[in-house]
Design a protein around this motif. Structure first.
Motif, short mmCIF file in Angstrom:
data_model
loop_
_atom_site.label_atom_id
_atom_site.label_comp_id
_atom_site.label_asym_id
_atom_site.label_seq_id
_atom_site.Cartn_x
_atom_site.Cartn_y
_atom_site.Cartn_z
N THR A 1 -17.98 4.95 10.09
CA THR A 1 -17.27 3.05 10.81
C THR A 1 -16.47 2.52 10.16
OG1 THR A 1 -19.40 2.27 9.40
CG2 THR A 1 -18.19 0.87 9.91
N TYR A 2 -15.63 3.43 9.54
CA TYR A 2 -14.02 2.51 9.30
C TYR A 2 -13.19 4.09 10.50
CZ TYR A 2 -9.28 4.17 8.26
OH TYR A 2 -8.22 4.92 8.33
N SER A 3 -13.54 5.02 10.93
CA SER A 3 -13.47 5.63 12.00
C SER A 3 -13.33 5.12 13.60
CB SER A 3 -13.61 7.37 12.39
OG SER A 3 -13.14 7.47 14.02
N SER B 1 -2.17 10.78 9.73
CA SER B 1 -3.18 12.24 9.03
C SER B 1 -2.80 11.54 7.72
CB SER B 1 -2.14 12.71 9.14
OG SER B 1 -2.90 14.31 8.78
N ASN B 2 -3.35 12.70 6.53
CA ASN B 2 -4.16 11.82 5.49
C ASN B 2 -1.92 12.10 4.29
OD1 ASN B 2 -5.56 13.87 2.47
ND2 ASN B 2 -4.92 11.49 3.11
N VAL B 3 -2.47 10.17 4.56
CA VAL B 3 -0.67 10.16 3.79
C VAL B 3 -0.44 11.17 2.34
CG1 VAL B 3 0.46 8.36 3.25
CG2 VAL B 3 -0.73 8.39 4.82
N MET B 4 0.35 11.12 2.25
CA MET B 4 0.72 12.11 0.91
C MET B 4 2.10 11.47 0.20
SD MET B 4 -1.43 14.33 -0.16
CE MET B 4 -2.84 14.85 1.26
N HIS C 1 1.61 -3.40 11.48
CA HIS C 1 0.65 -3.60 10.72
C HIS C 1 -0.54 -2.55 10.20
CE1 HIS C 1 -3.27 -5.68 9.87
NE2 HIS C 1 -3.85 -4.29 10.95
N LEU C 2 -0.21 -2.22 8.87
CA LEU C 2 -0.75 -0.58 8.22
C LEU C 2 -1.85 -1.25 7.72
CD1 LEU C 2 2.81 0.27 7.03
CD2 LEU C 2 1.32 1.00 9.06
N ALA C 3 -2.15 -2.73 7.19
CA ALA C 3 -3.19 -3.27 6.72
C ALA C 3 -4.15 -2.68 6.74
CB ALA C 3 -2.66 -4.63 6.19
N VAL D 1 3.41 -8.16 3.72
CA VAL D 1 2.90 -8.94 3.64
C VAL D 1 1.76 -8.09 3.20
CG1 VAL D 1 0.79 -10.46 5.17
CG2 VAL D 1 3.50 -10.94 5.28
N ASP D 2 0.65 -8.51 2.33
CA ASP D 2 -0.12 -8.22 1.41
C ASP D 2 -1.37 -9.22 0.80
OD1 ASP D 2 -1.38 -6.10 0.59
OD2 ASP D 2 -0.58 -4.71 1.33
N ARG D 3 -2.07 -9.12 0.91
CA ARG D 3 -3.07 -9.71 -0.10
C ARG D 3 -2.78 -9.31 -1.40
NH1 ARG D 3 -9.36 -7.71 1.91
NH2 ARG D 3 -9.08 -5.68 1.41
N GLY E 1 1.11 -0.97 0.17
CA GLY E 1 0.08 0.49 -0.01
C GLY E 1 0.29 1.58 0.30
N LYS E 2 0.05 2.45 -0.16
CA LYS E 2 0.68 3.61 -0.44
C LYS E 2 2.07 4.38 1.31
CE LYS E 2 -0.05 8.56 -1.40
NZ LYS E 2 -1.36 9.55 -1.70
N LEU E 3 1.22 3.85 1.68
CA LEU E 3 2.44 3.91 3.52
C LEU E 3 3.23 2.61 3.80
CD1 LEU E 3 2.71 6.26 5.80
CD2 LEU E 3 1.10 4.69 7.26
N GLY E 4 2.66 1.89 3.31
CA GLY E 4 3.61 0.59 3.77
C GLY E 4 4.70 0.36 2.59
N1 LIG Z 1 -3.93 7.03 3.53
C1 LIG Z 1 -4.21 7.96 4.48
O1 LIG Z 1 -4.60 9.30 4.22
C2 LIG Z 1 -4.47 7.41 5.96
C3 LIG Z 1 -4.70 7.83 6.99
C4 LIG Z 1 -4.59 7.64 8.24
C5 LIG Z 1 -5.11 6.05 8.54
N2 LIG Z 1 -4.13 5.62 7.94
C6 LIG Z 1 -4.19 3.73 7.80
O2 LIG Z 1 -2.78 3.68 7.40
C7 LIG Z 1 -2.52 2.27 7.27
C8 LIG Z 1 -2.18 2.44 5.49
O3 LIG Z 1 -3.06 3.04 4.71
P1 LIG Z 1 -2.26 3.39 3.08
O4 LIG Z 1 -3.30 4.77 3.00
O5 LIG Z 1 -1.05 3.18 2.69
O6 LIG Z 1 -3.84 2.80 2.46
P2 LIG Z 1 -3.39 1.06 1.05
O7 LIG Z 1 -4.91 1.21 0.62
O8 LIG Z 1 -2.40 2.56 0.40
O9 LIG Z 1 -2.80 0.13 1.73
C9 LIG Z 1 -2.92 -0.91 1.93
C10 LIG Z 1 -2.90 -2.19 2.35
O10 LIG Z 1 -3.73 -3.14 3.34
C11 LIG Z 1 -3.93 -4.34 2.63
N3 LIG Z 1 -4.88 -4.75 2.65
C12 LIG Z 1 -5.89 -4.46 2.92
N4 LIG Z 1 -7.01 -5.58 3.70
C13 LIG Z 1 -5.55 -6.56 4.07
C14 LIG Z 1 -6.42 -7.92 4.38
N5 LIG Z 1 -6.84 -8.38 4.97
N6 LIG Z 1 -4.97 -8.68 4.19
C15 LIG Z 1 -3.80 -8.55 3.12
N7 LIG Z 1 -4.14 -7.30 3.33
C16 LIG Z 1 -5.45 -5.79 3.24
C17 LIG Z 1 -3.88 -3.84 0.70
O11 LIG Z 1 -4.41 -4.66 -0.23
C18 LIG Z 1 -2.88 -2.38 0.36
O12 LIG Z 1 -2.62 -2.75 0.04
C19 LIG Z 1 -4.11 1.91 7.06
O13 LIG Z 1 -4.09 1.22 7.85
C20 LIG Z 1 -4.92 3.29 6.51
O14 LIG Z 1 -6.23 2.53 7.46
C21 LIG Z 1 -4.24 6.08 6.09
#
Ligand SMILES: NC(=O)c1ccc[n+]([C@@H]2O[C@H](COP(=O)([O-])OP(=O)(O)OC[C@H]3O[C@@H](n4cnc5c(N)ncnc54)[C@H](O)[C@@H]3O)[C@@H](O)[C@H]2O)c1
Length: 302
Positions: A154-156, A184-187, A83-85, A37-39, A17-20
């Motif tokens: 619901t997310y929150s 905060s909002n990831v950039m 854990h970021l998923a 790890v990711d799905r 993912g973006k942050l991952g």
């Molecule tokens: N993007 C933002 O602005 C933001 C802000 C605050 C918090 N967050 C949190 O940061 C974390 C990372 O966010 P992101 O922006 O990188 O999101 P993203 O969607 O880019 O990445 C999330 C990853 O989680 C994986 N995933 C989701 N469910 C899964 C599962 N059941 N099994 C395995 N992998 C799974 C997805 O495939 C995806 O690659 C999340 O927990 C999100 O809630 C994000």
């Protein structure tokens, strides 16, 4: 602030993912052995370059295998979990789907870490628990970790429940360290080009008090959280030191939230999502700003 030694081997979920992606790259760059790890994704080195396991965290067995080294070709010895998923925002999937995925994934991660004897868990909470989108004004500004979560989606709600769940996991195990990072909002750097246009409408990004987090600083916060050594569950707001706006933070609050108490003398562009606790207790210090990436001529032209 006291620190333990950095963990040698870490699982990062949500790794493609973006942050991952930023977290995996950063941890590997500082010498941490990462099982990503990711799905989704993983074959393309632009997703994640290095050891990767495709797994769905809503399946407990897959999580246990990932954490215990039970998967063929992967080493054991995981010392910490990042854990970021998640479904990463409200409105991307149905509410029930978001809740089912995120709550099951996080329960499984917390429970499997406990079963594997892993004492260090860092996970992504969210700025949303502070009351975003602030249709109800914040209790004061800058907002901090001192008031109870105010989930408005619901997310929150799920993120708030994760914070509560972490407290109980830590009550069950007095040695456990669990750090929730309220990002905060990831950039990414590519996201900064339209930032100067935000100034035209102070309402447009009031939903998170004009905050943001550069993914590289988010990754630095994860690195800092991994050496935090105070047992128990704790949460930290992780944002950049400035806002997304060129106007002053004080003028934004005066115009958009005139009744809200301002609790400190604000710097010109100072974040209204307080990072004082993360600075003090984690040693987090943002190194980046969108202002370093948008060319001044371009800024003047907007
Ligand atoms: N993007 C933002 O602005 C933001 C802000 C605050 C918090 N967050 C949190 O940061 C974390 C990372 O966010 P992101 O922006 O990188 O999101 P993203 O969607 O880019 O990445 C999330 C990853 O989680 C994986 N995933 C989701 N469910 C899964 C599962 N059941 N099994 C395995 N992998 C799974 C997805 O495939 C995806 O690659 C999340 O927990 C999100 O809630 C994000």
């Amino acid at each position: 602030m006291t620190n333990s030694a950095p963990p040698r081997r870490v699982v990062v979920t949500g790794a493609t993912g973006k942050l991952g992606r930023a977290v995996v790259a950063h941890l590997r760059a500082v010498g941490v052995d990462v099982l990503a790890v990711d799905r989704a994704g993983g074959r393309d080195p632009r997703d994640v370059d290095g050891e990767f396991l495709l797994a769905d965290l809503t399946d407990y067995g897959q999580v246990v295998e990932a954490f215990t080294g039970g998967v063929d070709e992967h080493a054991d010895g995981v010392e910490a979990i990042v854990h970021l998923a998640a479904v990463p925002a409200p409105g991307l999937r149905s509410n029930a789907t978001t809740f089912a995925n995120n709550s099951a994934a996080t329960y499984n991660v917390f429970a499997a870490a406990r079963a594997a004897g892993i004492k260090r868990v860092v996970w992504a909470s969210s700025e949303t628990v502070l009351g975003l989108p602030f249709d109800t004004p914040p209790p004061y500004a800058p907002v901090d970790e001192e008031y109870a979560p105010r989930p408005e989606s619901t997310y929150s709600l799920n993120k708030a429940l994760e914070e509560e769940m972490a407290r109980h996991f830590c009550r069950w195990d007095p040695e456990l360290v669990m750090v929730g990072l309220r990002f905060s909002n990831v950039m990414d750097v590519e996201d900064y080009a339209p930032f100067p246009s935000f100034d035209a409408d102070p309402q447009a990004r009031r939903w998170n008090l004009w905050g943001y987090i550069d993914a590289r600083d988010g990754a630095q916060a994860v690195e800092r959280a991994l050496v935090h050594d105070r047992p128990g569950a704790d949460v930290f707001i992780i944002a950049n030191a400035d806002t997304v706006m060129t106007r002053s933070s004080a003028s934004l609050m005066a115009e958009v939230y005139p009744g809200v108490e301002i609790r400190k003398e604000l710097g010109e562009h100072e974040t209204l999502l307080s990072i004082d606790k993360a600075r003090r207790m984690l040693g987090y210090e943002p190194r980046h700003s969108w202002r370093d990436h948008v060319h001044p001529v371009q800024r003047a032209a907007w």
